[in-house]
Structure formats: C-alpha cells, structure tokens
Design an enzyme around this catalytic site. Sequence first.
Site, short mmCIF file in Angstrom:
data_model
loop_
_atom_site.label_atom_id
_atom_site.label_comp_id
_atom_site.label_asym_id
_atom_site.label_seq_id
_atom_site.Cartn_x
_atom_site.Cartn_y
_atom_site.Cartn_z
N SER A 28 -50.00 -28.27 37.40
CA SER A 28 -50.27 -28.25 38.84
C SER A 28 -49.41 -27.29 39.63
O SER A 28 -49.62 -27.14 40.83
CB SER A 28 -50.11 -29.66 39.41
N GLU A 49 0.79 -1.23 0.00
CA GLU A 49 0.00 0.00 0.00
C GLU A 49 0.82 1.28 0.00
O GLU A 49 0.37 2.31 -0.50
CB GLU A 49 -0.94 0.00 1.21
#
Length: 715
Positions: free
Chosen positions: A345, A80
């Site tokens: 229950s 780069e």
Amino acid sequence: MRRRAAAAVLWLAAVAAGPAAAQPSFEAHRAAHRPSDVPLLDRHGAVLQRVRLDDRVRRAEWVALADVSPALRHALVLGEDRRFWQHGGVDWPALAAGAWAAAFDDRARGASTLTMQLAALLDPALARPAGGRDVGEKWSQLRAAQRLEARWSKSQILEAYLNAVPLRGELVGLRAASLQLFGKQPSGLDAVEAALLAALVRAPNAPAARVERRACELLRLQQLGCDAVGITLAQALARQPGPMHTAAAGPDEVLAPHLARLIARSAGGSAPAALQATVDARVQRLAIAALRRQLAELRGRGVEDGAVLVIDNASGEVLAWVGSAGRGASAPAVDAVLARRQPGSTLKPFVYGLALERRLVTPASLIDDSPLALAAEGALYRPRNYDEGFRGPVSVREALAASLNVPAVRVATMLGPDAVFDGLVRAGLKPARHAGWHGHALALGSTDTTLLDLTNAYRALANAGRWSAPNWTPTLPAAKAESPRLLLPPAVAWQLAHMLSDPAARAATFGLDSPLVTRGYAAVKTGTSKDLRDNWCIGFTDRYTVGVWVGNAGGQPMHGVSGTEGAAPVWREVMAALHADRPSRAPAPPPGLVAQGGEWYLAGTEPGVHMASAVAQGRAPAVFGIVSPREGAVIVLDPDIPMAAQRLVFEGEAGRWRLGGRELGRGTRIAWLPRPGRHVVEHHSAAGVQRVQFEVRAAPPPRGGRPPVVSRSSG
C-alpha cells in the site's frame, strides 16, 4: 665446476661498474604507500568501518620503525641480515661465501641483505625469477642496494622493508601480518610472536612445522625458550581473515558494510587514503539499534530481516543506510536497501496524487468502498481490504490515510493502468514489466521496488513535489547527478502530506494511538505485500524522510505482522531520535489551494465551483466523471447466468446518463440490462458531456465449466 667458478668471479666483478636504475626518495616512497583497506568516514570524519579496495593483497597503514616491537627488529636482523647495521648494502663476506658455494658446493647459501631484498621489492624488474637470478640480474640487484644505502638511512631502509615484505598468504607488511595473525599492533609483539614473523620472512607459506622449527632457532640464538611457539603459531594460523584495523589498538566497528561495498565499487581502481560517505555515524548507530530491538521483539513471528534508510529532505544526502540488522539476520550480506520487493500500500499516495492532479477527485470526494470485481486476463480481480470489511462511501482523505484497498483500485481505474505505471516511473520507482502485466493490482503494490527508491519518492512529497536523486557520497560527480524535476504540483504534494499526517483520518484502521503517531508533524504510510512477505513504513517530517522494511530476505511470509506491528515501531523510534532537539513543524499550504468546510481543495475544485468554469479559466483539464465502464471495455455475458443478474452498472459523478439516445436516469450509479453490440454511454453534467465506448458480447457455453463475467479494458 670451472664454469660455475667463472660465473662466480664475473658475479663479484660486475658490482664495480655499470648504470643503475633511478630510485625514489624515502619520503616519496612512504607517501605512495596505500593500504588495501581504507577507512570509510562519515560526514563528520568519524570512521564508520574499513573498506577493502585491493583484492590482490592485504596491506595495512604504514608503520614507523619506532612503533615496531624491539623484539621483532632484533629477530628480523638476526635471522635475515646479522651485519645489517655494518655493511653498505652488500654483505661481502656473505656474498663471497655464497659465490664459493655456487662454484664448489651443491648447497645454496642465501647472501641477500635486507637492503638487497628491499631493492627487489621496490623494483618489480629486480624480482627473483622462478629459476633464480642470472649474473646480470644479480648485479642489478647489488647496484640498486648500494644506491639505496647511499640515499637512505639504515633506519629508513629497515622501516621500508618492514612495510613491504610479503608474509603469510596475501599479507604484505608487518602491520597487516601482526593484526591478522595476532590481533595486535606491531608495538605489542612479544619475543615468540616476533620470532614467528621473522621465520615467515624466509618462507612465507612454508608448512607450520618448518616455520615453528625456524622460529625456535631464532629464539635459541637469543638464549630464549621456545615452548610456546607451537601453541602461538597454531592460534595465529587459525584466526579468521578480517578487516585491517586502524592505527589505534582494538577492532574497528562495522557500521555500514553494505554502503561501504557500494562506495568501494564506485571508487573503481583508484586508491584514495580514505572514502567519504554522507552518513552520520550517530544516526547510523541509532537506526541499527532500533531495528535490532524490533526484530528481537518479533522473534517467533517469522521475521528475521530488516532495513532502514534515512535521507535529509533538503540535500538528498543519506544519513543512515542499514542494509541488514547484521547479527541474527538470515542473510546479513544481502543489502535490503537495494533489494527489490513488493511495496504494498505504500504506492497508494502516488495513485491518489495522479487523480488529484488531474482533478478527478478531491480529498473530500466520496469513493465507494464496497465489493468490486474487475476483469483481469480472463478472470475477475476482486480487491479486498486488510480487515476483510467494507465501509461504504468514504472520503479520499479517509481512504488514503486508513489505507483502504478497494477505493484505491477504484481511483486507479479512473486513471487507467498506463497512467498509473507512468506515474510510478516518474516517481523513480522503476516498476518491472509493463502496465498491462500488472493490471488493476498495480495500485496495491504488485510491482517490485527498492527501499532506496521508495523512500526517495516520499522525499519528493516532502519537497513540494520536486524529485531529485539521493546521494550517499559527497564526491558524486556532477555529471552523474540527475537534475531535479517536478513529480507533482506543490499543491497536490501538500494535499497528500496533509492527508497522510491526519491521525483522525487514519483512526478507522490504525486507531488514535498507534506507532504512526509522533510528537510533531509527520506524514506516514505503511504497506504490506501479498501473503505478509514484506512490511513497510515510509514517512517524512519537515527535515527527514525515513523508510523501514522488515520481512525475510528469502521471501518467507511473516506470521500475522501488520505494518504498525512490524516496520512502524522502528520508524517512530528513529524519527523521535532525529527530532529530539526540535519537533517537526507542518508546512504552510502553497498557493493554489482553497480551504472550505474544513478541507483543502485545488482552486476550482471546491464545492460550489462548476467544473466548466474551472476549465474555461484554464485551471482544470477537460476530464469528467465516468468511472465505469472504461473506454474500449469488452463485457462477455455468461449464458448460464440469468440476464437479470448480469446488469451492468454505470458509475461516476452525479449527472444525467444516456445510452443510444435514450435517457437512463440521474445519479452516480445507474444499472442497465446489457444487450450484445457496440454502445456509447454519455454522462451529462454542468461541466459538459463525456462519452465512453464499450462492447457487450454473448459467449457460447464453454466446455467443462462456466466462465466468470469478464470485463477487459484496452487501456
């Protein structure tokens, strides 16, 4: 062409003058860095897992330049910005070549240095437009790069660039790309992996062939071979997206994915360095392990899913939140802690609690466990016990502890569906629809609730009847916390816990050696929904409340799995681990209770004390013993059934029964041959007189069949 040459000259001249935007210091920029995935910490600071907060990008923690592979640093600069270490932010030879190409050549040449690229990454106003930068925009980028070079060191510029550069897809920054594509930290990248990442900088989303070609060019510049580039790239692109790891090498655990999503949503748009949960990683692990072991045991019996919740009684803090067993579950992404299911229950304690509070029953009261038929929307509701048998008169203690269905429905009819519904709302269970929709079945769990709400309701029983909201994050704003409230009187909550912790009382159904038996004190209840679709076990000790659900997320029924076979073994294993250091101790009875004949009574309800005296002293409401019929009941006679077989039975506490001024008899059950009309039945006892109005109707024969005897209650 002359215009392009003039533009190039203006471009080069513009760098000599003009203002530049302010830039942060390197330290401020590094401090402002926020990863997209942050750690979720347990109550002791241990990492439970990673949580994604930013859905736009995947960004990991900041990586220092010293922790980056030298191979990558070299490949990046080589590809780069070869004169990065020499120039002052602008590579003038490269810029001149780029200007010449712009003026006299059709081929564009990149002239942006790493510093110039970083300047554009730091300032969105400098980002490259889709059509390219004009002279003014390029000038601004150049000036920004020069200012960066004046304030930051070269190492700082390179370090910041590596943390901000966009790479493949949503990946931003070197660490995120290295972890996602290669499964390793940047310090471990080899030359081939470094070349591939450097190639992606130039064109992050380029086709694989182009990336491979560019990586090979970089390797050849270093006099290295590129035989492994294709294979390495193919493996990297085939990796499935996963959570961003911590700075330590190796994958993170995923201990609480459902709770992590919940806490992440509560974080909103904020980006904290870490999220905090009240969960204890040790307890979370043991709950997961216990659930997975039990589901493995149930393999082949149609059980694939489960959930576990552990709450600290005193603080309300969630210590374990297992929304799914994870691997092997039919729906691992579904949070079964928050999923609404029928509780069966497990609602019975709250029904009995209301009856105890209103002094309609005591733990020693006898309830008739015999066949029962109640009117329900044009039909008859006939509750049955789990074992299909009946036991005759049973005490409330045994009926609750042994989870008998018929006595629970009888007690609920004393209260009425509206009172039961309101009681469940007070318990934080958020029942759906309305009382009339559920009718008599509400006492047996016909509504839906969540494991979170149900477990916290049981926690209220452990806390002397005081309900408060649970909490799973220590940063919960005070404004969002609900104030504690009294669900049941402390004496009633203690009575319920005493009955639910009685092994002898539950022995008729569960035996003396079941998964409900623990080393120390524990009050516990199981529940199974219709068609064995849901199986629950909820219970508490002096320190913890634990709730367990097993079943199937899709609602498919299990194959003969009862409460003690499904959820209870997980509950007991978790409780045993929680109390490994100290057995649970039973709470002392609170004021307002009287011990007599081996049972505990609310003062004024013990045998030998008249209800009238208790009422006079303000210790009991003026409620007496007619159980059936209910106020406003309508009884429809069947014309095809002999009248002698349609006798109406008045039920209630022992006393004298009268109807229409005529005495019917004495006792707890009186049969009466009904006749059409409106009637008032009276119940006389030492406590006073109770009256109930009801109606008997004669119906014409229906078309196409014979209706059942229907009794519909207005309340």
